[in-house]
Design a protein around this motif. Structure first.
Motif, PDB file in Angstrom:
ATOM      1  N   GLY A  27       0.817  -1.213   0.000  1.00  0.00           N
ATOM      2  CA  GLY A  27       0.000   0.000   0.000  1.00  0.00           C
ATOM      3  C   GLY A  27       0.850   1.262   0.000  1.00  0.00           C
ATOM      4  O   GLY A  27       0.663   2.140  -0.807  1.00  0.00           O
ATOM      5  N   VAL A  28       1.779   1.328   0.954  1.00  0.00           N
ATOM      6  CA  VAL A  28       2.649   2.500   1.099  1.00  0.00           C
ATOM      7  C   VAL A  28       4.060   2.037   1.417  1.00  0.00           C
ATOM      8  O   VAL A  28       4.246   1.140   2.228  1.00  0.00           O
ATOM      9  CB  VAL A  28       2.163   3.427   2.239  1.00  0.00           C
ATOM     10  N   LEU A  42       3.175   5.337  -3.167  1.00  0.00           N
ATOM     11  CA  LEU A  42       1.833   4.822  -2.938  1.00  0.00           C
ATOM     12  C   LEU A  42       1.396   3.883  -4.051  1.00  0.00           C
ATOM     13  O   LEU A  42       1.689   4.127  -5.221  1.00  0.00           O
ATOM     14  CB  LEU A  42       0.826   5.974  -2.884  1.00  0.00           C
ATOM     15  N   SER A  43       0.639   2.868  -3.664  1.00  0.00           N
ATOM     16  CA  SER A  43       0.007   2.015  -4.670  1.00  0.00           C
ATOM     17  C   SER A  43      -1.107   2.826  -5.332  1.00  0.00           C
ATOM     18  O   SER A  43      -1.528   3.873  -4.826  1.00  0.00           O
ATOM     19  CB  SER A  43      -0.578   0.770  -4.017  1.00  0.00           C
ATOM     20  N   GLU A  46      -4.009   3.283  -2.919  1.00  0.00           N
ATOM     21  CA  GLU A  46      -3.758   4.292  -1.889  1.00  0.00           C
ATOM     22  C   GLU A  46      -3.793   5.699  -2.468  1.00  0.00           C
ATOM     23  O   GLU A  46      -4.265   6.634  -1.826  1.00  0.00           O
ATOM     24  CB  GLU A  46      -2.418   4.048  -1.202  1.00  0.00           C
ATOM     25  N   HIS A  49      -7.367   6.662  -2.833  1.00  0.00           N
ATOM     26  CA  HIS A  49      -7.887   6.977  -1.500  1.00  0.00           C
ATOM     27  C   HIS A  49      -7.449   8.380  -1.072  1.00  0.00           C
ATOM     28  O   HIS A  49      -8.244   9.156  -0.537  1.00  0.00           O
ATOM     29  CB  HIS A  49      -7.399   5.925  -0.503  1.00  0.00           C
ATOM     30  N   TYR A  50      -6.198   8.718  -1.316  1.00  0.00           N
ATOM     31  CA  TYR A  50      -5.682  10.048  -0.989  1.00  0.00           C
ATOM     32  C   TYR A  50      -6.463  11.134  -1.738  1.00  0.00           C
ATOM     33  O   TYR A  50      -6.882  12.124  -1.154  1.00  0.00           O
ATOM     34  CB  TYR A  50      -4.188  10.125  -1.338  1.00  0.00           C
TER      35      TYR A  50
END
Length: 84
Positions: A27-28, A42-43, A46, A49-50
């Motif tokens: 993920g990170v 970041l994936s 992710e 999501h951000y």
């Protein structure tokens, strides 16, 4: 939430293709220099999501659209007192 994978900037640069695969499950990945985080990798999930969080950060909520419970909490709040 699981601990993010931490790697030095030098290792990250040398083994980018390896970390490109690992970030999908991690993920990170925190990238460090001299034991300080200097950035992150970041994936795609992710990153999405951000972006969603940043969009909601600027979201406008009209008072007329608030539910009664939220409105009551705001009306009964006291300045300088942390919520419980």
């Amino acid at each position: 939430m699981a601990q993010a994978l931490r790697v030095s900037a030098t290792e990250f640069a040398r083994k980018f293709t390896t970390f490109r695969e690992q970030v999908q499950s991690a993920g990170v990945i925190e990238v460090t220099a001299h034991n300080r985080t200097i950035g992150g990798f970041l994936s795609a999930a992710e990153l999405n999501h951000y972006h969603d969080m940043k969009k909601r950060e600027r979201e406008v909520i009209r008072v007329s659209e608030m539910d009664d419970e939220t409105m009551a909490l705001i009306m009964n709040s006291e300045y300088g007192k942390a919520s419980e």
